[in-house]
Design a protein around this motif. Sequence first.
Motif, PDB file in Angstrom:
ATOM      1  N   GLY A  65       0.797  -1.225   0.000  1.00 56.04           N
ATOM      2  CA  GLY A  65       0.000   0.000   0.000  1.00 56.04           C
ATOM      3  C   GLY A  65       0.823   1.265   0.000  1.00 56.04           C
ATOM      4  N   LYS A  66       2.092   1.144   0.328  1.00 57.04           N
ATOM      5  CA  LYS A  66       2.980   2.303   0.298  1.00 57.04           C
ATOM      6  C   LYS A  66       3.556   2.541  -1.096  1.00 57.04           C
ATOM      7  N   LYS A  67       3.240   1.661  -2.027  1.00 57.52           N
ATOM      8  CA  LYS A  67       3.745   1.788  -3.394  1.00 57.52           C
ATOM      9  C   LYS A  67       2.805   2.689  -4.200  1.00 57.52           C
ATOM     10  N   VAL A  68       2.720   3.923  -3.811  1.00 53.18           N
ATOM     11  CA  VAL A  68       1.748   4.844  -4.408  1.00 53.18           C
ATOM     12  C   VAL A  68       2.089   5.211  -5.845  1.00 53.18           C
ATOM     13  N   LEU A  69       3.314   4.969  -6.305  1.00 56.13           N
ATOM     14  CA  LEU A  69       3.683   5.286  -7.682  1.00 56.13           C
ATOM     15  C   LEU A  69       3.367   4.149  -8.659  1.00 56.13           C
ATOM     16  N   ILE A  70       3.065   2.969  -8.151  1.00 57.19           N
ATOM     17  CA  ILE A  70       2.830   1.834  -9.056  1.00 57.19           C
ATOM     18  C   ILE A  70       1.553   2.046  -9.852  1.00 57.19           C
ATOM     19  N   SER A  71       1.706   1.977 -11.175  1.00 58.43           N
ATOM     20  CA  SER A  71       0.547   2.078 -12.055  1.00 58.43           C
ATOM     21  C   SER A  71       0.198   0.717 -12.665  1.00 58.43           C
ATOM     22  N   HIS A  72       1.175  -0.169 -12.795  1.00 58.22           N
ATOM     23  CA  HIS A  72       0.962  -1.512 -13.350  1.00 58.22           C
ATOM     24  C   HIS A  72       1.503  -2.531 -12.349  1.00 58.22           C
ATOM     25  N   PHE A  73       0.609  -3.402 -11.868  1.00 58.86           N
ATOM     26  CA  PHE A  73       0.940  -4.344 -10.805  1.00 58.86           C
ATOM     27  C   PHE A  73       0.408  -5.712 -11.204  1.00 58.86           C
ATOM     28  N   HIS A  74       1.300  -6.601 -11.655  1.00 58.96           N
ATOM     29  CA  HIS A  74       0.905  -7.914 -12.178  1.00 58.96           C
ATOM     30  C   HIS A  74       1.612  -9.029 -11.416  1.00 58.96           C
ATOM     31  N   LEU A  75       0.836  -9.818 -10.688  1.00 62.85           N
ATOM     32  CA  LEU A  75       1.384 -10.948  -9.946  1.00 62.85           C
ATOM     33  C   LEU A  75       0.614 -12.232 -10.232  1.00 62.85           C
ATOM     34  N   SER A  76      -0.305 -12.209 -11.182  1.00 65.73           N
ATOM     35  CA  SER A  76      -1.154 -13.378 -11.417  1.00 65.73           C
ATOM     36  C   SER A  76      -0.363 -14.557 -11.973  1.00 65.73           C
ATOM     37  N   CYS A  77      -0.985 -15.721 -11.893  1.00 65.52           N
ATOM     38  CA  CYS A  77      -0.410 -16.989 -12.358  1.00 65.52           C
ATOM     39  C   CYS A  77       0.867 -17.344 -11.610  1.00 65.52           C
ATOM     40  N   ASN A  78       0.830 -17.190 -10.313  1.00 67.84           N
ATOM     41  CA  ASN A  78       1.874 -17.640  -9.404  1.00 67.84           C
ATOM     42  C   ASN A  78       1.188 -18.439  -8.303  1.00 67.84           C
ATOM     43  N   GLN A  79       1.873 -18.759  -7.268  1.00 71.36           N
ATOM     44  CA  GLN A  79       1.289 -19.514  -6.155  1.00 71.36           C
ATOM     45  C   GLN A  79       1.243 -18.666  -4.886  1.00 71.36           C
ATOM     46  N   LEU A  80       0.820 -17.429  -5.039  1.00 73.57           N
ATOM     47  CA  LEU A  80       0.698 -16.547  -3.882  1.00 73.57           C
ATOM     48  C   LEU A  80      -0.517 -16.965  -3.063  1.00 73.57           C
ATOM     49  N   GLN A  81      -0.425 -16.793  -1.755  1.00 66.67           N
ATOM     50  CA  GLN A  81      -1.489 -17.229  -0.859  1.00 66.67           C
ATOM     51  C   GLN A  81      -1.907 -16.090   0.052  1.00 66.67           C
ATOM     52  N   GLY A  82      -3.001 -16.301   0.735  1.00 71.79           N
ATOM     53  CA  GLY A  82      -3.476 -15.324   1.703  1.00 71.79           C
ATOM     54  C   GLY A  82      -4.453 -14.349   1.069  1.00 71.79           C
ATOM     55  N   SER A  83      -4.796 -13.361   1.834  1.00 74.75           N
ATOM     56  CA  SER A  83      -5.767 -12.380   1.347  1.00 74.75           C
ATOM     57  C   SER A  83      -5.054 -11.190   0.713  1.00 74.75           C
ATOM     58  N   ILE A  84      -5.809 -10.449  -0.058  1.00 77.29           N
ATOM     59  CA  ILE A  84      -5.295  -9.223  -0.657  1.00 77.29           C
ATOM     60  C   ILE A  84      -5.338  -8.148   0.421  1.00 77.29           C
ATOM     61  N   PRO A  85      -4.213  -7.529   0.709  1.00 73.57           N
ATOM     62  CA  PRO A  85      -4.201  -6.530   1.784  1.00 73.57           C
ATOM     63  C   PRO A  85      -5.113  -5.343   1.468  1.00 73.57           C
ATOM     64  N   ASP A  86      -5.775  -4.833   2.479  1.00 73.40           N
ATOM     65  CA  ASP A  86      -6.612  -3.643   2.313  1.00 73.40           C
ATOM     66  C   ASP A  86      -5.795  -2.455   1.805  1.00 73.40           C
ATOM     67  N   THR A  87      -4.517  -2.464   2.096  1.00 74.52           N
ATOM     68  CA  THR A  87      -3.660  -1.347   1.711  1.00 74.52           C
ATOM     69  C   THR A  87      -3.517  -1.186   0.196  1.00 74.52           C
ATOM     70  N   VAL A  88      -3.939  -2.184  -0.577  1.00 73.73           N
ATOM     71  CA  VAL A  88      -3.921  -2.048  -2.041  1.00 73.73           C
ATOM     72  C   VAL A  88      -4.735  -0.816  -2.445  1.00 73.73           C
ATOM     73  N   GLY A  89      -5.738  -0.487  -1.668  1.00 70.75           N
ATOM     74  CA  GLY A  89      -6.553   0.699  -1.939  1.00 70.75           C
ATOM     75  C   GLY A  89      -5.788   2.004  -1.839  1.00 70.75           C
ATOM     76  N   ASN A  90      -4.605   1.974  -1.239  1.00 74.21           N
ATOM     77  CA  ASN A  90      -3.774   3.172  -1.125  1.00 74.21           C
ATOM     78  C   ASN A  90      -2.923   3.430  -2.362  1.00 74.21           C
ATOM     79  N   MET A  91      -2.943   2.508  -3.313  1.00 81.40           N
ATOM     80  CA  MET A  91      -2.122   2.632  -4.516  1.00 81.40           C
ATOM     81  C   MET A  91      -2.836   3.574  -5.493  1.00 81.40           C
ATOM     82  N   VAL A  92      -2.708   4.850  -5.251  1.00 80.91           N
ATOM     83  CA  VAL A  92      -3.508   5.867  -5.948  1.00 80.91           C
ATOM     84  C   VAL A  92      -3.167   6.016  -7.423  1.00 80.91           C
ATOM     85  N   SER A  93      -2.005   5.562  -7.870  1.00 80.57           N
ATOM     86  CA  SER A  93      -1.616   5.679  -9.276  1.00 80.57           C
ATOM     87  C   SER A  93      -1.968   4.424 -10.078  1.00 80.57           C
ATOM     88  N   LEU A  94      -2.552   3.438  -9.422  1.00 81.53           N
ATOM     89  CA  LEU A  94      -2.808   2.147 -10.040  1.00 81.53           C
ATOM     90  C   LEU A  94      -3.765   2.257 -11.225  1.00 81.53           C
TER      91      LEU A  94
END
Length: 133
Positions: A99-128
């Motif tokens: 969520g502190k990555k406010v400059l990220i406009s493109h964020f791609h992590l799909s098709c991996n084996q990541l687990q857990g929930s999506i952090p609420d802080t994703v909403g802080n990525m204002v440039s997404l």
Amino acid sequence: MNSLEYLDLSRNALDGEIPDAIGDMGSLAYLDLSDNQLRGSIPDTVGKMVLLSHLDFSSNQLQGSILDIVWKMVLLSHLDFFGNQRRAQFQGSIPDIVGKKVLISHFHLSCNQLQGSIPDTVGNMVSLEKLSL
């Protein structure tokens, strides 16, 4: 190669591990190693690349966890680790620090084996602009 700012080696037949020496390219702002046959883990030395704004390791055979140092790259605006599942896989979870990555406009992590929930802080990525989990 201390003054190199842009390196695109995508869509080649590179194989093997990403060398530790890659971290010595301290002036690099753009690094694309996608669509190769690179395997192993992301070297810790990538954390020394503090000027990176574009980092693409998608469609390789990389595995392990996505390093904490990647999340700490201040200028990062494009992060793509898509598609390492079919050959290997990234594991772990997406940390709250994302969520502190406010400059990220493109964020791609799909098709991996990541687990857990999506952090609420994703909403802080204002440039997404593009999100693929």
